[in-house]
Design an enzyme around this catalytic site. Sequence first.
Site, mmCIF file in Angstrom:
data_model
loop_
_atom_site.group_PDB
_atom_site.id
_atom_site.type_symbol
_atom_site.label_atom_id
_atom_site.label_comp_id
_atom_site.label_asym_id
_atom_site.label_seq_id
_atom_site.Cartn_x
_atom_site.Cartn_y
_atom_site.Cartn_z
ATOM 1 N N LYS A 22 8.325 -7.737 -8.981
ATOM 2 C CA LYS A 22 7.931 -6.959 -7.810
ATOM 3 C C LYS A 22 8.049 -7.794 -6.535
ATOM 4 O O LYS A 22 7.962 -9.021 -6.576
ATOM 5 C CB LYS A 22 6.484 -6.506 -7.979
ATOM 6 C CG LYS A 22 6.240 -5.874 -9.343
ATOM 7 C CD LYS A 22 5.150 -4.859 -9.361
ATOM 8 C CE LYS A 22 3.784 -5.419 -9.132
ATOM 9 N NZ LYS A 22 2.740 -4.392 -9.242
ATOM 10 N N LYS A 52 0.790 -1.231 0.000
ATOM 11 C CA LYS A 52 0.000 0.000 0.000
ATOM 12 C C LYS A 52 0.821 1.279 0.000
ATOM 13 O O LYS A 52 0.452 2.276 0.607
ATOM 14 C CB LYS A 52 -1.007 0.017 1.171
ATOM 15 C CG LYS A 52 -1.834 -1.225 1.320
ATOM 16 C CD LYS A 52 -2.309 -1.818 0.020
ATOM 17 C CE LYS A 52 -3.332 -0.993 -0.689
ATOM 18 N NZ LYS A 52 -3.598 -1.576 -2.035
ATOM 19 N N SER A 76 -4.572 3.035 4.152
ATOM 20 C CA SER A 76 -4.755 2.336 2.880
ATOM 21 C C SER A 76 -4.802 0.818 3.103
ATOM 22 O O SER A 76 -5.634 0.109 2.519
ATOM 23 C CB SER A 76 -3.614 2.708 1.934
ATOM 24 O OG SER A 76 -3.817 2.144 0.669
ATOM 25 N N MET A 116 -5.126 6.107 -13.903
ATOM 26 C CA MET A 116 -4.878 4.744 -13.411
ATOM 27 C C MET A 116 -6.137 4.153 -12.789
ATOM 28 O O MET A 116 -6.393 2.962 -12.870
ATOM 29 C CB MET A 116 -3.735 4.740 -12.395
ATOM 30 C CG MET A 116 -2.376 4.581 -13.062
ATOM 31 S SD MET A 116 -1.007 4.532 -11.899
ATOM 32 C CE MET A 116 -1.266 2.994 -11.036
ATOM 33 N N ARG A 126 -8.186 3.976 -4.230
ATOM 34 C CA ARG A 126 -9.160 4.529 -3.288
ATOM 35 C C ARG A 126 -9.168 6.055 -3.290
ATOM 36 O O ARG A 126 -10.053 6.686 -3.837
ATOM 37 C CB ARG A 126 -8.836 3.963 -1.886
ATOM 38 C CG ARG A 126 -9.930 4.040 -0.864
ATOM 39 C CD ARG A 126 -9.404 3.513 0.460
ATOM 40 N NE ARG A 126 -8.148 4.172 0.832
ATOM 41 C CZ ARG A 126 -8.066 5.307 1.525
ATOM 42 N NH1 ARG A 126 -9.157 5.881 1.978
ATOM 43 N NH2 ARG A 126 -6.892 5.855 1.787
ATOM 44 N N HIS A 168 7.268 -7.488 -2.014
ATOM 45 C CA HIS A 168 6.989 -6.756 -0.779
ATOM 46 C C HIS A 168 7.898 -7.244 0.354
ATOM 47 O O HIS A 168 7.690 -6.905 1.508
ATOM 48 C CB HIS A 168 5.536 -6.986 -0.338
ATOM 49 C CG HIS A 168 4.519 -6.244 -1.151
ATOM 50 N ND1 HIS A 168 4.659 -4.920 -1.478
ATOM 51 C CD2 HIS A 168 3.321 -6.626 -1.659
ATOM 52 C CE1 HIS A 168 3.600 -4.530 -2.178
ATOM 53 N NE2 HIS A 168 2.778 -5.546 -2.303
ATOM 54 N N GLY A 172 2.024 2.513 -3.028
ATOM 55 C CA GLY A 172 2.042 3.067 -4.371
ATOM 56 C C GLY A 172 2.923 2.273 -5.324
ATOM 57 O O GLY A 172 3.495 2.816 -6.260
ATOM 58 N N ARG A 182 6.081 4.994 1.738
ATOM 59 C CA ARG A 182 4.976 5.939 1.962
ATOM 60 C C ARG A 182 4.838 6.168 3.458
ATOM 61 O O ARG A 182 5.086 5.255 4.253
ATOM 62 C CB ARG A 182 3.689 5.307 1.422
ATOM 63 C CG ARG A 182 2.481 6.198 1.509
ATOM 64 C CD ARG A 182 1.247 5.448 1.016
ATOM 65 N NE ARG A 182 0.175 6.360 0.714
ATOM 66 C CZ ARG A 182 -1.040 5.992 0.311
ATOM 67 N NH1 ARG A 182 -1.310 4.710 0.144
ATOM 68 N NH2 ARG A 182 -1.967 6.884 0.074
HETATM 69 P P1 A3P Z 1 -5.045 4.781 -1.122
HETATM 70 O O1 A3P Z 1 -5.698 3.583 -0.530
HETATM 71 O O2 A3P Z 1 -4.575 5.754 -0.063
HETATM 72 O O3 A3P Z 1 -5.887 5.464 -2.156
HETATM 73 P P2 A3P Z 1 -0.140 -0.289 -3.864
HETATM 74 O O4 A3P Z 1 -0.181 -0.061 -5.342
HETATM 75 O O5 A3P Z 1 1.243 -0.352 -3.315
HETATM 76 O O6 A3P Z 1 -1.029 -1.398 -3.433
HETATM 77 O O7 A3P Z 1 -0.715 1.051 -3.190
HETATM 78 C C1 A3P Z 1 -2.044 1.417 -3.363
HETATM 79 C C2 A3P Z 1 -2.189 2.835 -2.870
HETATM 80 O O8 A3P Z 1 -1.490 3.721 -3.755
HETATM 81 C C3 A3P Z 1 -3.635 3.305 -2.863
HETATM 82 O O9 A3P Z 1 -3.704 4.296 -1.845
HETATM 83 C C4 A3P Z 1 -3.749 3.875 -4.259
HETATM 84 O O10 A3P Z 1 -4.821 4.750 -4.444
HETATM 85 C C5 A3P Z 1 -2.419 4.614 -4.365
HETATM 86 N N1 A3P Z 1 -2.030 4.858 -5.746
HETATM 87 C C6 A3P Z 1 -1.815 3.952 -6.726
HETATM 88 N N2 A3P Z 1 -1.523 4.575 -7.878
HETATM 89 C C7 A3P Z 1 -1.546 5.905 -7.622
HETATM 90 C C8 A3P Z 1 -1.338 7.063 -8.428
HETATM 91 N N3 A3P Z 1 -1.072 6.971 -9.710
HETATM 92 N N4 A3P Z 1 -1.445 8.270 -7.807
HETATM 93 C C9 A3P Z 1 -1.721 8.354 -6.503
HETATM 94 N N5 A3P Z 1 -1.946 7.290 -5.705
HETATM 95 C C10 A3P Z 1 -1.861 6.083 -6.267
#
Ligand code: A3P
Length: 299
Positions: free
Chosen positions: A110, A48, A142, A236, A261, A112, A50, A134
């Site tokens: 990728k 989570k 998130s 996205m 989200r 984690h 990004g 983050r």
């Molecule tokens: P939120 O739940 O705060 O919206 P991951 O891809 O590592 O699973 O992370 C997901 C989080 O990154 C989510 O956060 C998602 O909305 C955010 N995210 C993914 N792509 C993004 C983008 N292009 N710009 C901003 N936030 C992004």
Amino acid sequence: ESECNILALCEFSILDGILLQKKLCRSWDKIWDFQAKPDDLIIASYPKSGFGFVDFNNEEDAKATKEAMEDGEIDGNKVTLDWAKPKGEGGFGGRGLDQANKMPSPRTLKTHLPVQLVPPSIWKENAKIIYVARNAKDCLVSYYHFSKMFRMVPDPGTWEEYIETFKAGKVPWGSWYDHVKGWWDAKDKHRILYLFYEDMKEDSKREIQKILKFLGKQIPEDMLNKIFYHTSFNIMKQNPMANYTSLPANLMDHSISPFMRKGMPGDWKNHFTVAQNEEFDKDYKKKMAGSTLTFRTEI
Ligand code: A3P
């Protein structure tokens, strides 16, 4: 994939103090023995943070993976070493590791995994790594929503309970604090580009250019603009390759919370009470003491 197989993939157990899918823990030796190649690109992050944000495929990668994708062997740019998925998810089942082994080079993979669990050959082969971090509070928020909507990770319980679970690192892939600190320290010894979600949100063109420089790539201005456009949150959010809406609803329920989200630094303010925030900060100071790593919790 039968319901029974899906359920089996939802089970977690602890490996070296880190909560991971049971299926992966059972065959951990295979992950540990993973053979990296010098031209692999590894994208690493705590969940989570990004991940998807930096996961853009350039045209070369797209061409190289196209054939294997057509054979149904791999799932484009969504190969995560340390994740096993059921057949329904994105169309291809099995361990990410097996898919990685079939992928043509140059591979983008990728993970984690916390730094201490990274397969040694990745260090040995000196593969390039991009790490995305983050801030803890937005990451927690998130992860909480994600854990409610994604059946394959443990139920988060109530918000109050989840804050404690997160602080204790009893979530898949372990403690946020150890993860971000561990990779931060590793960046001085290996080819790691350490990026921040907040920076990407603030100026994604600048961050994309950092990535290109790190990869030793030059691209024309119009392609840079294209990447910029396709990695913006709103685009996205509508992209089925990025928003996970193609997953069956019994795995990911977007009516509970969409995968893409909010995408905004500072959303934690809509979740933490004043008391919870103070308590969190106090604990944070202790856990991060001695590290030079700092985060912005808003931009
Ligand atoms: P939120 O739940 O705060 O919206 P991951 O891809 O590592 O699973 O992370 C997901 C989080 O990154 C989510 O956060 C998602 O909305 C955010 N995210 C993914 N792509 C993004 C983008 N292009 N710009 C901003 N936030 C992004």
